[in-house]
Motif scaffolding. Structure first.
Motif, PDB file in Angstrom:
ATOM      1  N   SER A 175      23.616 100.949  41.229  1.00 54.65           N
ATOM      2  CA  SER A 175      22.805 100.542  42.372  1.00 54.65           C
ATOM      3  C   SER A 175      21.642  99.656  41.932  1.00 54.65           C
ATOM      4  O   SER A 175      21.025  99.881  40.887  1.00 54.65           O
ATOM      5  CB  SER A 175      22.267 101.782  43.093  1.00 54.65           C
ATOM      6  OG  SER A 175      21.385 101.424  44.131  1.00 54.65           O
ATOM      7  N   THR A 176      21.379  98.639  42.741  1.00 50.82           N
ATOM      8  CA  THR A 176      20.288  97.711  42.436  1.00 50.82           C
ATOM      9  C   THR A 176      19.198  97.711  43.506  1.00 50.82           C
ATOM     10  O   THR A 176      18.169  97.064  43.342  1.00 50.82           O
ATOM     11  CB  THR A 176      20.828  96.281  42.301  1.00 50.82           C
ATOM     12  OG1 THR A 176      21.526  95.929  43.510  1.00 50.82           O
ATOM     13  CG2 THR A 176      21.791  96.167  41.129  1.00 50.82           C
ATOM     14  N   LEU A 182      17.248 105.481  43.897  1.00 52.34           N
ATOM     15  CA  LEU A 182      16.122 105.057  43.066  1.00 52.34           C
ATOM     16  C   LEU A 182      16.730 104.490  41.789  1.00 52.34           C
ATOM     17  O   LEU A 182      16.893 105.197  40.790  1.00 52.34           O
ATOM     18  CB  LEU A 182      15.207 106.247  42.759  1.00 52.34           C
ATOM     19  CG  LEU A 182      14.671 107.001  43.985  1.00 52.34           C
ATOM     20  CD1 LEU A 182      13.916 108.258  43.557  1.00 52.34           C
ATOM     21  CD2 LEU A 182      13.779 106.100  44.818  1.00 52.34           C
ATOM     22  N   PRO A 183      17.121 103.198  41.792  1.00 51.05           N
ATOM     23  CA  PRO A 183      17.986 102.666  40.725  1.00 51.05           C
ATOM     24  C   PRO A 183      17.406 102.795  39.328  1.00 51.05           C
ATOM     25  O   PRO A 183      18.143 103.111  38.386  1.00 51.05           O
ATOM     26  CB  PRO A 183      18.198 101.211  41.134  1.00 51.05           C
ATOM     27  CG  PRO A 183      17.106 100.892  42.102  1.00 51.05           C
ATOM     28  CD  PRO A 183      16.810 102.176  42.803  1.00 51.05           C
ATOM     29  N   VAL A 218      24.651  97.575  45.921  1.00 51.62           N
ATOM     30  CA  VAL A 218      25.387  97.515  44.660  1.00 51.62           C
ATOM     31  C   VAL A 218      25.844  96.075  44.453  1.00 51.62           C
ATOM     32  O   VAL A 218      26.012  95.329  45.432  1.00 51.62           O
ATOM     33  CB  VAL A 218      26.596  98.476  44.633  1.00 51.62           C
ATOM     34  CG1 VAL A 218      26.137  99.917  44.727  1.00 51.62           C
ATOM     35  CG2 VAL A 218      27.578  98.162  45.748  1.00 51.62           C
ATOM     36  N   PRO A 219      26.062  95.643  43.214  1.00 54.47           N
ATOM     37  CA  PRO A 219      26.469  94.262  42.973  1.00 54.47           C
ATOM     38  C   PRO A 219      27.800  93.954  43.647  1.00 54.47           C
ATOM     39  O   PRO A 219      28.661  94.838  43.791  1.00 54.47           O
ATOM     40  CB  PRO A 219      26.588  94.190  41.445  1.00 54.47           C
ATOM     41  CG  PRO A 219      25.763  95.317  40.930  1.00 54.47           C
ATOM     42  CD  PRO A 219      25.861  96.399  41.964  1.00 54.47           C
ATOM     43  N   VAL A 238      32.625 104.186  51.714  1.00 53.64           N
ATOM     44  CA  VAL A 238      32.208 103.076  50.858  1.00 53.64           C
ATOM     45  C   VAL A 238      31.456 103.538  49.614  1.00 53.64           C
ATOM     46  O   VAL A 238      31.345 102.779  48.646  1.00 53.64           O
ATOM     47  CB  VAL A 238      31.329 102.057  51.628  1.00 53.64           C
ATOM     48  CG1 VAL A 238      32.119 101.395  52.738  1.00 53.64           C
ATOM     49  CG2 VAL A 238      30.064 102.721  52.173  1.00 53.64           C
ATOM     50  N   ASN A 239      30.933 104.752  49.595  1.00 53.91           N
ATOM     51  CA  ASN A 239      30.022 105.169  48.531  1.00 53.91           C
ATOM     52  C   ASN A 239      30.691 106.074  47.505  1.00 53.91           C
ATOM     53  O   ASN A 239      31.432 106.995  47.853  1.00 53.91           O
ATOM     54  CB  ASN A 239      28.818 105.900  49.121  1.00 53.91           C
ATOM     55  CG  ASN A 239      27.922 104.971  49.924  1.00 53.91           C
ATOM     56  OD1 ASN A 239      27.727 103.819  49.539  1.00 53.91           O
ATOM     57  ND2 ASN A 239      27.393 105.461  51.032  1.00 53.91           N
ATOM     58  N   GLN A 240      30.410 105.821  46.235  1.00 56.22           N
ATOM     59  CA  GLN A 240      30.865 106.685  45.159  1.00 56.22           C
ATOM     60  C   GLN A 240      29.730 107.592  44.724  1.00 56.22           C
ATOM     61  O   GLN A 240      28.643 107.124  44.371  1.00 56.22           O
ATOM     62  CB  GLN A 240      31.360 105.871  43.962  1.00 56.22           C
ATOM     63  CG  GLN A 240      31.852 106.758  42.815  1.00 56.22           C
ATOM     64  CD  GLN A 240      32.606 105.998  41.749  1.00 56.22           C
ATOM     65  OE1 GLN A 240      32.799 104.795  41.835  1.00 56.22           O
ATOM     66  NE2 GLN A 240      33.052 106.718  40.720  1.00 56.22           N
TER      67      GLN A 240
END
Length: 292
Positions: A175-176, A182-183, A218-219, A238-240
């Motif tokens: 995550s960005t 909280l990346p 995310v990128p 959509v989320n891992q």
């Protein structure tokens, strides 16, 4: 080949039935479960786990658990106690309530191929009222897990360890942005795992279906595969949130994929991770599709 299922079952009963069916079909020998409640009464005789290896339900109403599903493995659970400087052979010091379960696993009863299996659950926490914030975060739970995992690290050479750790970390790999997580803090979890000699196994594409659209945080070239569906169902996932790690060296015997195709998702809001461990004399085959 030993087959391990990692799954957040959300205190549901139907996943227990699916696990038993997988065992009957030869598709599961061991389960690393998260957010476990009590199994259905009619399956109690089929589910092999030790009472008293997790925190008292009055302190936590759901917990991780290591469950034996077939006679192809011998499972010796570690009983949980508060962390101390001296621990006996069957004890593990645990600093977070409901965050970790661990057991020694012997494939085919073979001492030489034994490994430590750890089910991880990094629960969301709320910040203290004094912060005047509504933030929730999971990195603190994950760091408690890593601290407790450290008891199994006794050499600087990771190849001397045989550890498999998998479960729900409640965070978004790579995550960005700050909308999802909280990346900067989340990255420290992967850094500490690497420092302990625990290799990140994913799952990452192509070992799982990727969603057609990715979250903004995310990128665009992410290899994340959705493992969690919030209300809308697996079609919209959509989320891992679910991941696996293994000791460097031992990880060469381990393959992992997300069972996240719509027809195989299962009866929880999380999909299953299917982990296969090559035993001595077997060749490792990459996981590319559903078990048959």
């Amino acid at each position: 080949m030993i087959k391990v299922v990692s799954w957040n079952i959300g205190k549901r009963h139907d996943p227990w039935r699916e696990l038993v069916q997988m065992a009957d079909d030869g598709d599961a020998d061991l389960a690393l479960l998260q957010e476990v409640g009590s199994p259905p009464g009619d399956l109690v005789d089929r589910i092999d786990y030790s009472h008293g290896v997790f925190w008292n339900w009055q302190l936590c109403d759901r917990w991780p658990l290591v469950v034996k599903l077939s006679d192809r493995v011998t499972v010796e659970p570690y009983r949980q106690v508060p962390p101390t400087s001296e621990l006996g052979g069957d004890l593990i010091g645990v600093s977070g309530i409901g965050t970790i379960a661990a057991a020694r696993v012997l494939p085919h009863g073979n001492e030489e191929e034994s490994f430590v299996a750890v089910s991880m659950y990094a629960s969301w926490l709320r910040v203290h009222p004094s912060s005047n914030s509504s933030w929730i975060y999971s990195d603190a739970s994950a760091h408690r897990i890593i601290s407790d995992l450290s008891t199994f690290i006794g050499h600087s050479d990771p190849a001397k360890h045989r550890i498999l750790a998998a479960g729900d970390l409640s965070m978004f790999y790579g995550s960005t942005g700050w909308r999802l997580s909280l990346p900067d803090r989340d990255r420290t979890v992967w850094d500490r795992m690497q420092a302990l000699g625990l290799e990140f196994l994913g799952p990452q594409a192509p070992h799982g279906r990727q969603s057609e659209t990715q979250p903004d945080d995310v990128p665009p070239d992410t290899k994340n595969v959705p493992t969690y569906s919030h209300r809308a169902g697996p079609e919209a996932a959509v989320n891992q949130l679910d991941y696996a790690f293994s000791s460097r060296g031992f990880h060469e015997q381990v393959s992992v994929r997300a069972m996240n195709e719509i027809e195989e998702w299962g009866s929880s809001d999380h999909c299953r991770l299917l982990i296969e461990i090559k035993c001595d004399g077997e060749s490792r085959q990459p996981l590319t599709g559903p078990p048959r």
